[in-house]
Scaffold this active site. Structure first.
Site, PDB file in Angstrom:
ATOM      1  N   ALA A 182       0.818  -1.221   0.000  1.00  0.00           N
ATOM      2  CA  ALA A 182       0.000   0.000   0.000  1.00  0.00           C
ATOM      3  C   ALA A 182       0.846   1.263   0.000  1.00  0.00           C
ATOM      4  O   ALA A 182       0.358   2.342  -0.332  1.00  0.00           O
ATOM      5  CB  ALA A 182      -0.938   0.006   1.205  1.00  0.00           C
ATOM      6  N   GLY A 183       2.117   1.132   0.403  1.00  0.00           N
ATOM      7  CA  GLY A 183       3.020   2.280   0.380  1.00  0.00           C
ATOM      8  C   GLY A 183       3.383   2.842   1.733  1.00  0.00           C
ATOM      9  O   GLY A 183       3.901   3.956   1.832  1.00  0.00           O
ATOM     10  N   LYS A 184       3.155   2.087   2.803  1.00  0.00           N
ATOM     11  CA  LYS A 184       3.462   2.584   4.150  1.00  0.00           C
ATOM     12  C   LYS A 184       4.943   2.934   4.294  1.00  0.00           C
ATOM     13  O   LYS A 184       5.286   3.985   4.815  1.00  0.00           O
ATOM     14  CB  LYS A 184       3.078   1.536   5.206  1.00  0.00           C
ATOM     15  CG  LYS A 184       1.610   1.151   5.235  1.00  0.00           C
ATOM     16  CD  LYS A 184       1.265   0.302   6.441  1.00  0.00           C
ATOM     17  CE  LYS A 184       2.064  -0.973   6.537  1.00  0.00           C
ATOM     18  NZ  LYS A 184       1.796  -1.918   5.433  1.00  0.00           N
ATOM     19  N   THR A 218       7.191   3.752   2.064  1.00  0.00           N
ATOM     20  CA  THR A 218       7.569   4.942   1.301  1.00  0.00           C
ATOM     21  C   THR A 218       7.127   6.210   2.018  1.00  0.00           C
ATOM     22  O   THR A 218       7.879   7.194   2.108  1.00  0.00           O
ATOM     23  CB  THR A 218       6.940   4.891  -0.102  1.00  0.00           C
ATOM     24  OG1 THR A 218       7.364   3.692  -0.759  1.00  0.00           O
ATOM     25  CG2 THR A 218       7.371   6.088  -0.940  1.00  0.00           C
ATOM     26  N   ARG A 239      19.910 -11.636  13.110  1.00  0.00           N
ATOM     27  CA  ARG A 239      20.514 -11.868  11.807  1.00  0.00           C
ATOM     28  C   ARG A 239      21.850 -11.136  11.744  1.00  0.00           C
ATOM     29  O   ARG A 239      22.110 -10.250  12.557  1.00  0.00           O
ATOM     30  CB  ARG A 239      19.571 -11.383  10.702  1.00  0.00           C
ATOM     31  CG  ARG A 239      18.297 -12.204  10.612  1.00  0.00           C
ATOM     32  CD  ARG A 239      17.278 -11.568   9.695  1.00  0.00           C
ATOM     33  NE  ARG A 239      16.028 -12.346   9.660  1.00  0.00           N
ATOM     34  CZ  ARG A 239      14.846 -11.864   9.337  1.00  0.00           C
ATOM     35  NH1 ARG A 239      14.731 -10.577   9.018  1.00  0.00           N
ATOM     36  NH2 ARG A 239      13.777 -12.636   9.331  1.00  0.00           N
ATOM     37  N   ARG A 256       7.311  -5.865  -7.838  1.00  0.00           N
ATOM     38  CA  ARG A 256       8.483  -5.980  -6.969  1.00  0.00           C
ATOM     39  C   ARG A 256       9.448  -7.049  -7.485  1.00  0.00           C
ATOM     40  O   ARG A 256      10.661  -6.929  -7.340  1.00  0.00           O
ATOM     41  CB  ARG A 256       8.052  -6.354  -5.540  1.00  0.00           C
ATOM     42  CG  ARG A 256       7.392  -5.247  -4.751  1.00  0.00           C
ATOM     43  CD  ARG A 256       6.992  -5.759  -3.379  1.00  0.00           C
ATOM     44  NE  ARG A 256       6.428  -4.729  -2.525  1.00  0.00           N
ATOM     45  CZ  ARG A 256       5.988  -4.940  -1.297  1.00  0.00           C
ATOM     46  NH1 ARG A 256       6.037  -6.166  -0.781  1.00  0.00           N
ATOM     47  NH2 ARG A 256       5.484  -3.958  -0.580  1.00  0.00           N
ATOM     48  N   ARG A 261      -0.535 -12.604   0.157  1.00  0.00           N
ATOM     49  CA  ARG A 261      -0.597 -11.198   0.562  1.00  0.00           C
ATOM     50  C   ARG A 261      -1.921 -10.560   0.140  1.00  0.00           C
ATOM     51  O   ARG A 261      -2.470  -9.725   0.852  1.00  0.00           O
ATOM     52  CB  ARG A 261       0.586 -10.418  -0.028  1.00  0.00           C
ATOM     53  CG  ARG A 261       1.933 -10.759   0.619  1.00  0.00           C
ATOM     54  CD  ARG A 261       2.974  -9.720   0.280  1.00  0.00           C
ATOM     55  NE  ARG A 261       4.286 -10.058   0.808  1.00  0.00           N
ATOM     56  CZ  ARG A 261       4.696  -9.814   2.052  1.00  0.00           C
ATOM     57  NH1 ARG A 261       3.862  -9.227   2.911  1.00  0.00           N
ATOM     58  NH2 ARG A 261       5.910 -10.138   2.444  1.00  0.00           N
ATOM     59  N   ASP A 271      -3.340   6.727  -3.804  1.00  0.00           N
ATOM     60  CA  ASP A 271      -3.517   6.715  -5.254  1.00  0.00           C
ATOM     61  C   ASP A 271      -2.533   7.658  -5.941  1.00  0.00           C
ATOM     62  O   ASP A 271      -2.228   7.509  -7.129  1.00  0.00           O
ATOM     63  CB  ASP A 271      -4.954   7.091  -5.623  1.00  0.00           C
ATOM     64  CG  ASP A 271      -5.410   8.374  -4.931  1.00  0.00           C
ATOM     65  OD1 ASP A 271      -4.616   8.968  -4.167  1.00  0.00           O
ATOM     66  OD2 ASP A 271      -6.561   8.782  -5.148  1.00  0.00           O
TER      67      ASP A 271
END
Length: 204
Positions: free
Chosen positions: A19-21, A23, A48, A141, A152, A176
């Site tokens: 959804a772009g969170k 970014t 890690r 992606r 997803r 959008d």
């Protein structure tokens, strides 16, 4: 303890992967490097390479995590792929004590848990403009299999369905157009109360 002003109340951010969170958050942290911070979650998974205890996560044993659950230390917690993850009240409070606003990027399961606590955050949901757009973003992606994309998408459908229920979120942003979405996102993050958007239909 007096309630926090809106610009310091924790901001619970949720929405489907793609959804772009991330970014929107990157833009926010770049523009306001000293106003916001993420809480450091606890996890039972092993570090890690390159990860440091207390920076990426608080790495604890399974027994220690279960003790913290019993003590009511977590705002929300969940188990994924055999490992526990959780957000503690202490982690969030330590950020507001510094005069910064704590941002929590949370799955729907965690949002439901937070609703049953005294945290009193602002709930913000970021939505794609349509499910078709979301699928194309995930495919573009090039990092996930078709099965992973389908999983997803199923999760996204559940997340948007929950967001359409009465009252789970204070503000909805439909990503959008990135500049438009960021302008609205920034207002919410800085403590304003914009009207927000209306969620898209789920039938595409």
């Amino acid at each position: 303890m007096s309630p926090l002003p809106d610009f310091l109340r924790p901001l619970v951010l949720s929405g489907p992967s793609g959804a772009g969170k991330s970014t929107l958050l990157q833009r926010l942290f770049a523009e306001f490097p000293d106003k916001f911070a993420f809480s450091v979650s606890h996890t039972t998974r092993s570090p890690r390479p390159g990860e440091t205890d207390g920076k990426q996560y608080h790495f604890v044993s399974r027994d220690s995590f279960l003790q913290l659950i019993d003590q009511g230390a977590f705002i929300e917690h969940a188990e994924f792929s055999g490992n526990f993850y959780g957000t503690s009240f202490q982690a969030v409070n330590s950020i507001s004590d510094l005069g910064r606003r704590c941002i929590l990027d949370i799955e729907v399961q965690g949002v439901r848990q937070i609703k049953n606590t005294s945290l009193n955050p602002v709930y913000l949901f970021v939505s794609p403009p349509s499910l078709a757009t979301l699928r194309s973003r995930l495919v573009a992606r090039g990092t996930e299999s078709q099965a992973a994309v389908d999983k997803r998408m199923k999760t996204a459908l559940n997340e948007i369905s929950y967001a359409k229920e009465p009252g789970p979120h204070d503000v909805v942003i439909v990503n959008d157009d990135l500049d438009r979405a960021y302008a609205l996102f920034k207002k919410v993050a800085l403590g304003e109360k914009p009207a927000g958007d209306v969620l898209p239909p789920l039938d595409d």
